[in-house]
Design a protein around this motif. Structure first.
Motif, short mmCIF file in Angstrom:
data_model
loop_
_atom_site.label_atom_id
_atom_site.label_comp_id
_atom_site.label_asym_id
_atom_site.label_seq_id
_atom_site.Cartn_x
_atom_site.Cartn_y
_atom_site.Cartn_z
N SER A 165 -5.74 -9.07 -5.19
CA SER A 165 -4.99 -8.03 -4.51
C SER A 165 -5.05 -6.73 -5.31
O SER A 165 -5.24 -6.74 -6.52
CB SER A 165 -3.53 -8.46 -4.34
OG SER A 165 -3.42 -9.61 -3.55
N PRO A 166 -4.86 -5.59 -4.63
CA PRO A 166 -4.85 -4.30 -5.34
C PRO A 166 -3.72 -4.24 -6.37
O PRO A 166 -2.66 -4.85 -6.18
CB PRO A 166 -4.62 -3.29 -4.22
CG PRO A 166 -4.99 -3.99 -2.96
CD PRO A 166 -4.69 -5.45 -3.18
N ALA A 167 -3.93 -3.51 -7.45
CA ALA A 167 -2.91 -3.35 -8.49
C ALA A 167 -2.03 -2.16 -8.11
O ALA A 167 -2.42 -1.00 -8.27
CB ALA A 167 -3.58 -3.12 -9.84
N ILE A 168 -0.85 -2.43 -7.56
CA ILE A 168 0.06 -1.37 -7.15
C ILE A 168 1.48 -1.73 -7.58
O ILE A 168 1.78 -2.89 -7.86
CB ILE A 168 0.01 -1.13 -5.62
CG1 ILE A 168 0.24 -2.45 -4.88
CG2 ILE A 168 -1.30 -0.49 -5.21
CD1 ILE A 168 0.21 -2.30 -3.37
N ASN A 169 2.35 -0.73 -7.61
CA ASN A 169 3.73 -0.94 -8.02
C ASN A 169 4.48 -1.75 -6.96
O ASN A 169 4.44 -1.43 -5.77
CB ASN A 169 4.41 0.41 -8.23
CG ASN A 169 5.86 0.26 -8.65
OD1 ASN A 169 6.21 -0.71 -9.33
ND2 ASN A 169 6.70 1.18 -8.25
#
Length: 206
Positions: A165-169
């Motif tokens: 998965s994308p690395a996001i907050n």
């Protein structure tokens, strides 16, 4: 989902619990592998439809195994997955939403397209709340499952990263997390049992 005759195992594929990596690692050993819409067959569907077929066609009654993840991390993984560029413009997209807003939407109306992902408890249990399984592993203790598989297959099982998965907050407020935990009490109760068993909950089901 994969069925292994020699090892007498049926590995159910709970979405967002590392099943793609497990499937890839064991693909060459699987006697039956379900793909597409049937890949993520629920435990109840397996019990009702697949188990009787395996018994009738192959005289096979495999031990059923599955993986469960921390419920909030499970939803977090769905949130990240649905921020992908490929879903932009789709009602299922979570792009542009904070994780806080995403969790609140899931609590307010889980039938909304972008948060309609089901729960692990419903996936893993029958209507009465019984898991029709023999082994339930914790995603957060994957090494326990890998040791189990090593013993069954007679060789180490090495996982490669898949569906990252994308690395996001994904921070949320304590208040929203508390509401989520209360709403998913059944999920957390089952997950706590798995953790309390050291990451491998053995169940009796016939």
């Amino acid at each position: 989902m994969q069925i292994f005759f020699k090892q007498n195992l049926a590995m159910l594929a709970v979405p967002k619990t590392g099943t793609t990596a497990l499937e890839a690692a064991l693909r060459g050993k699987a006697d039956i592998m379900f793909k597409g819409r049937q890949k993520h067959m629920s435990a109840a569907a397996f019990d009702k439809h697949c188990a009787p077929f395996l018994l009738q066609a192959y005289q096979l009654t495999p031990e059923r195994i599955a993986v469960m993840r921390d419920p909030l991390d499970h939803l977090r993984s769905w949130y990240k997955y649905r921020t992908r560029e490929a879903l932009r413009g789709s009602p299922k997209s979570s792009a542009g939403l904070s994780f806080e807003a995403y969790v609140r939407d899931a609590l307010a109306d889980p039938s909304l397209p972008h948060v309609n992902v089901g729960t692990q408890f419903k996936f893993l249990t029958l209507k009465g709340g019984t898991p029709p399984l023999h082994h339930l592993f914790a995603y957060e203790h994957m090494s326990v499952l890998l040791d189990f598989l090593k013993a069954r297959f007679g060789r180490p099982v090495v996982l490669k990263e898949a569906n990252a998965s994308p690395a996001i907050n994904t921070e949320i407020s304590p208040e929203t997390e508390a509401r989520f935990r209360a709403a998913r009490a059944e999920d957390y109760a089952l997950y706590t049992r798995v953790l309390g068993a050291g990451g491998h909950l053995q169940l009796e089901y016939s």
